[in-house]
Design a protein around this motif. Structure first.
Motif, mmCIF file in Angstrom:
data_model
loop_
_atom_site.group_PDB
_atom_site.id
_atom_site.type_symbol
_atom_site.label_atom_id
_atom_site.label_comp_id
_atom_site.label_asym_id
_atom_site.label_seq_id
_atom_site.Cartn_x
_atom_site.Cartn_y
_atom_site.Cartn_z
ATOM 1 N N LEU A 26 -76.478 -92.406 -53.836
ATOM 2 C CA LEU A 26 -75.459 -93.454 -53.868
ATOM 3 C C LEU A 26 -74.498 -93.243 -55.044
ATOM 4 N N LYS A 27 -75.056 -92.937 -56.212
ATOM 5 C CA LYS A 27 -74.208 -92.675 -57.379
ATOM 6 C C LYS A 27 -73.313 -91.468 -57.141
ATOM 7 N N ALA A 28 -73.869 -90.409 -56.557
ATOM 8 C CA ALA A 28 -73.085 -89.194 -56.315
ATOM 9 C C ALA A 28 -71.995 -89.433 -55.276
ATOM 10 N N ILE A 29 -72.309 -90.196 -54.222
ATOM 11 C CA ILE A 29 -71.316 -90.501 -53.191
ATOM 12 C C ILE A 29 -70.159 -91.292 -53.797
ATOM 13 N N GLU A 36 -64.965 -94.928 -50.851
ATOM 14 C CA GLU A 36 -65.535 -96.274 -50.965
ATOM 15 C C GLU A 36 -66.952 -96.180 -50.411
ATOM 16 N N ALA A 37 -67.954 -96.447 -51.244
ATOM 17 C CA ALA A 37 -69.340 -96.202 -50.829
ATOM 18 C C ALA A 37 -70.214 -97.432 -50.999
ATOM 19 N N SER A 38 -71.152 -97.595 -50.074
ATOM 20 C CA SER A 38 -72.153 -98.665 -50.190
ATOM 21 C C SER A 38 -73.442 -98.173 -49.557
ATOM 22 N N GLU A 52 -78.062 -101.024 -58.839
ATOM 23 C CA GLU A 52 -77.003 -100.060 -58.583
ATOM 24 C C GLU A 52 -75.828 -100.722 -57.853
ATOM 25 N N LYS A 53 -74.628 -100.451 -58.323
ATOM 26 C CA LYS A 53 -73.426 -100.986 -57.707
ATOM 27 C C LYS A 53 -73.297 -100.429 -56.291
ATOM 28 N N GLY A 54 -72.958 -101.305 -55.338
ATOM 29 C CA GLY A 54 -72.784 -100.874 -53.958
ATOM 30 C C GLY A 54 -74.043 -100.984 -53.119
ATOM 31 N N LEU A 55 -75.190 -101.323 -53.743
ATOM 32 C CA LEU A 55 -76.443 -101.465 -53.000
ATOM 33 C C LEU A 55 -76.577 -102.895 -52.502
ATOM 34 N N GLU A 56 -76.585 -103.045 -51.192
ATOM 35 C CA GLU A 56 -76.682 -104.378 -50.608
ATOM 36 C C GLU A 56 -78.134 -104.852 -50.599
ATOM 37 N N LYS A 57 -78.317 -106.153 -50.567
ATOM 38 C CA LYS A 57 -79.663 -106.732 -50.679
ATOM 39 C C LYS A 57 -80.294 -107.048 -49.329
#
Length: 429
Positions: A26-29, A36-38, A52-57
């Motif tokens: 996720l960080k690398a993407i 725009e990554a999630s 981590e930013k972009g990680l949905e719950k």
């Protein structure tokens, strides 16, 4: 370019190399220019300590409802409100801590169903995921975290017309635990469903070659992109204690060879070859692992060595830093050939050299990092002999520790990994 990464969590009860890998992905993407990554979790939630930013719950295709649909016929058409109850975060985390959620017994048919697609992914839940994916704008690429959910590729392509990328690593950990004929059918189905994937990514040549042999997928379709380490995770540690300490940093179970490290430790102590040696352990476990761990602790107590063993309750943050600052060498003598081994990069990133059996991808990784040694044969005696030589050569340990940290920072950086991913995405879009 909009990229959505679909991951399968573990609930965070043990050191999960695949889960840690997913956060690195996720960080690398997110570092790919113009992206725009999630990430969206499937099956189980990610570790609750991950922010981590972009990680949905919200979890899709939750483990409990998937299991009930497979095992209880009248639950196959359960109403949506029951899905929400069973797949709530507290219940899923509770399930992750109990036996059974990280082993194959009883889940063979469900595994084949997820590889095949079709009815394994309930239509209502699939549509809920697709509606969410369409929010704002349709993704250009959907990246599956492993081939055990490759059945989603056909479904998503049919309904969304998107490009699909699939990461490959450690599927064999799960598949090889299944009895026949499930094992052979799983590999065959992955090979058949591969036509729905535009590109595969794996971190090592060893794992690519193994996967090609098992599934028949063309090697030209698989790109090798070594996993990188986030510079923010690099820690500078200095050995705090004067006594020598051997470290084990992984999930504590038989599969990862914890009993082998215990037996080698007992041999080195009782033979008086390394009388001051300590054993430090970090990595967590599941309910399934408890009887095995109790047996190892009993062996240590019977040898009168339990006071020389320290088990760290956490494997994150300050506890992880304390662990690496307390050990001279890290070894995880896995039984099954490993396709990568992020724990080696973590040790090297902290300046700690590693000692691994010369199996799987370990020789390949250590050729890149220069941060450790391999040994043969892969036996307790082989490990014990190699450890004795390593602990008796302080200059070599220091040299390999420095070299390992430098090469991880330079050759296995998140930026290099991101560049590799970018090439794959641009090629297929």
């Amino acid at each position: 370019m909009k990229i959505v990464y679909l991951i399968t969590g573990s609930g965070g009860s043990f050191y999960c190399g695949n889960c840690y890998r997913d956060m690195i992905y996720l960080k690398a993407i997110r570092k790919v220019a113009g992206t725009e990554a999630s990430a969206i979790p499937l099956y189980l939630p990610p570790d609750e300590k991950t922010d981590e930013k972009g990680l949905e719950k919200n979890v899709y295709f939750g483990a409990i409802s998937m299991y009930l649909r497979e095992k209880v016929p009248f639950m196959r058409n359960m109403p949506a409100f029951l899905d929400k109850v069973f797949d709530s975060a507290p219940l899923l985390k509770m399930a992750a801590k109990r036996s059974g959620t990280t082993r194959t017994e009883g889940l063979e048919e469900m595994t084949l169903g997820m590889i095949r697609g079709g009815n394994a992914f309930p239509e209502k839940e699939l549509q809920r995921l697709i509606d969410h994916l369409h929010k704002d704008k349709k993704p250009d690429v959907i990246h599956l975290s492993n081939a055990l959910i490759i059945g989603l590729a056909r479904q998503l392509k049919r309904k969304m017309d998107v490009k699909i990328v699939c990461s490959l690593l450690n599927e064999d950990d799960w598949i090889l635990e299944m009895a026949e004929p499930f094992q052979s059918r799983a590999w065959k189905l992955i090979g058949e469903e591969a036509v729905n994937v535009d590109a595969f990514i794996t971190p090592s040549a060893y794992y690519r070659d193994m996967f090609v042999e098992k599934t028949g997928i063309s090697p030209d379709k698989i790109s090798i992109v070594p996993l990188g380490i986030d510079p923010g995770s690099l820690i500078t540690v200095e050995k705090k204690d004067s006594f020598p300490a051997l470290g084990y940093f992984c999930r504590v179970n038989s599969h990862n060879g914890f009993d082998k490290i215990v037996d080698a430790f007992i041999d080195l102590k009782l033979s008086n070859k390394l009388p001051d040696l300590h054993l430090h352990v970090s990595g967590g476990y599941t309910g399934d692992d408890k009887p095995f761990i109790e047996k190892q602790i009993s062996k240590l107590k019977a040898s009168g060595l339990n006071s020389f063993v320290k088990i760290y309750p956490e494997f994150h943050g300050d506890s992880k830093e304390e662990f690496f600052s307390s050990v001279d060498v890290v070894s995880v003598p896995v039984r099954k050939y490993d396709g990568y081994g992020l724990y080696l990069l973590e040790a090297n990133a902290a300046g700690v050299p590693v000692l691994q059996p010369a199996t799987g991808a370990f020789p390949e990784i250590l050729a890149m990092t220069g941060g450790g040694l391999t040994y043969e044969p892969d036996t307790v005696k082989g490990l014990s002999d190699a450890l004795l030589q390593f602990f008796n050569d302080k200059a070599l340990r220091k040299e390999l520790g420095i070299k390992g940290r430098e090469n991880v920072e330079k050759e296995l950086s998140l930026e290099k990994m991101s560049a590799g991913l970018s090439e794959v995405y641009k090629r297929i879009v």
